[in-house]
Write a protein that holds these residues in place. Structure first.
Motif, PDB file in Angstrom:
ATOM      1  N   LEU A  34      51.378  -3.184  11.078  1.00 43.61           N
ATOM      2  CA  LEU A  34      50.850  -4.547  11.139  1.00 43.61           C
ATOM      3  C   LEU A  34      51.905  -5.596  10.821  1.00 43.61           C
ATOM      4  O   LEU A  34      51.996  -6.634  11.492  1.00 43.61           O
ATOM      5  N   GLY A  50      48.424   6.922   5.445  1.00 44.63           N
ATOM      6  CA  GLY A  50      47.679   6.057   6.366  1.00 44.63           C
ATOM      7  C   GLY A  50      47.839   4.589   6.022  1.00 44.63           C
ATOM      8  O   GLY A  50      48.060   3.757   6.910  1.00 44.63           O
ATOM      9  N   ILE A  51      47.740   4.256   4.740  1.00 47.57           N
ATOM     10  CA  ILE A  51      47.902   2.862   4.308  1.00 47.57           C
ATOM     11  C   ILE A  51      49.317   2.376   4.611  1.00 47.57           C
ATOM     12  O   ILE A  51      49.524   1.251   5.088  1.00 47.57           O
ATOM     13  N   PHE A  76      49.778   1.877   8.368  1.00 50.73           N
ATOM     14  CA  PHE A  76      49.027   0.691   8.802  1.00 50.73           C
ATOM     15  C   PHE A  76      49.778  -0.583   8.421  1.00 50.73           C
ATOM     16  O   PHE A  76      49.895  -1.515   9.224  1.00 50.73           O
ATOM     17  N   TYR A  77      50.309  -0.606   7.201  1.00 46.37           N
ATOM     18  CA  TYR A  77      51.044  -1.785   6.746  1.00 46.37           C
ATOM     19  C   TYR A  77      52.311  -1.981   7.580  1.00 46.37           C
ATOM     20  O   TYR A  77      52.615  -3.097   8.028  1.00 46.37           O
TER      21      TYR A  77
END
Length: 273
Positions: free
Chosen positions: A22, A14-15, A18-19
């Motif tokens: 973004l 997930g991290i 997301f990175y």
């Protein structure tokens, strides 16, 4: 139950997503949307204009020449750093990473100072009738300077991990130095070398700060695509800037796809051998 140092898979994934979304996908998506707001006729008119096509030619040819130079010089430099010991070796090894740490604008100013007609190197080139600064040759030098570490740092670890027994076996079978390098060492280096070439070429295509000072930025002669997109931004023509940038984005994706394909084939060939 064994304790895990890193968080679980779902949190890590997930991290990571997301990175990536973004930092990478969001800007690229905005670029595609902005370029897509043009109709096909307007989009084609912008990207196929004479000035744009000339910038593609200057950028791609200069990047290809810089990458070809770095393949030869970078492999030789990596070979020397791995196979030989000499005074100042650590200093040379550290200098290889200098383009990573040095701001590109500073690199451009330094290269212009060195290769301008009155500069330390430019003075000698000028005496033999060769102009470096404000010509495509200056663009190639700037690209080669900023992209060299990609070749060296991808090839160097592979050379360090090569088993000396392979070369010794080839020598015992009567192989010459050139034959050993061509038939034994080079196939093992090929996957890493292709990765370094793709990174160096992509860096050269997108380089801006190190080039604009030494290029002269003359339309149709020494104007790179990144500068043309920047000029369109300064003119508040955001759609044209996005359209021009999208061409380089497509070229980068195609290049990476071809490189990955060649890498996989080279790796399979190496494993079979």
């Amino acid at each position: 139950m064994r304790r895990r140092v890193l968080p679980g898979f779902h949190l890590s994934l997930g991290i990571t997503l997301f990175y990536v979304g973004l930092i990478v996908l969001l800007p690229l998506g905005a670029l595609v949307v902005k370029a897509g707001s043009l109709g096909f006729e307007d989009y084609w008119r912008i990207i196929s204009s004479g000035r744009a096509v000339a910038s593609y030619r200057v950028t791609v040819l200069s990047a290809a020449a810089a990458t070809a130079f770095n393949v030869v010089f970078g492999v030789a430099l990596a070979w020397v750093l791995v196979r030989y010991s000499f005074p100042g070796k650590r200093l040379v090894d550290a200098i290889v990473d200098l383009p990573f740490a040095l701001p590109t604008a500073v690199a451009g100013i330094a290269l212009t100072t060195l290769f301008a007609p009155g500069g330390w190197f430019g003075f000698f080139f000028d005496r033999i009738g060769v102009q470096v600064a404000y010509t495509p040759l200056g663009i190639m030098i700037a690209m080669a300077f900023t992209s060299l570490p990609f070749i060296v740092r991808t090839v160097q670890p592979v050379l360090e991990d090569l088993d000396p027994a392979l070369e010794e076996a080839a020598q015992s079978l009567g192989g010459t130095d050139s034959e050993i390098f061509r038939r034994v060492i080079l196939p093992l280096l090929t996957p890493a070398l292709l990765a370094g070439v793709s990174l160096a070429f992509a860096r050269s295509l997108g380089e801006f700060g190190a080039i604009i000072f030494i290029a002269g930025n003359q339309p149709f002669e020494t104007e790179i695509t990144a500068l043309l997109a920047f000029i369109r931004l300064e003119e508040y023509d955001y759609q044209a800037a996005a359209a021009i940038a999208s061409v380089m984005l497509i070229a980068a994706f195609v290049m990476l796809a071809v490189t990955n394909l060649l890498q996989s084939r080279a790796l399979r060939y190496t494993q079979r051998s």
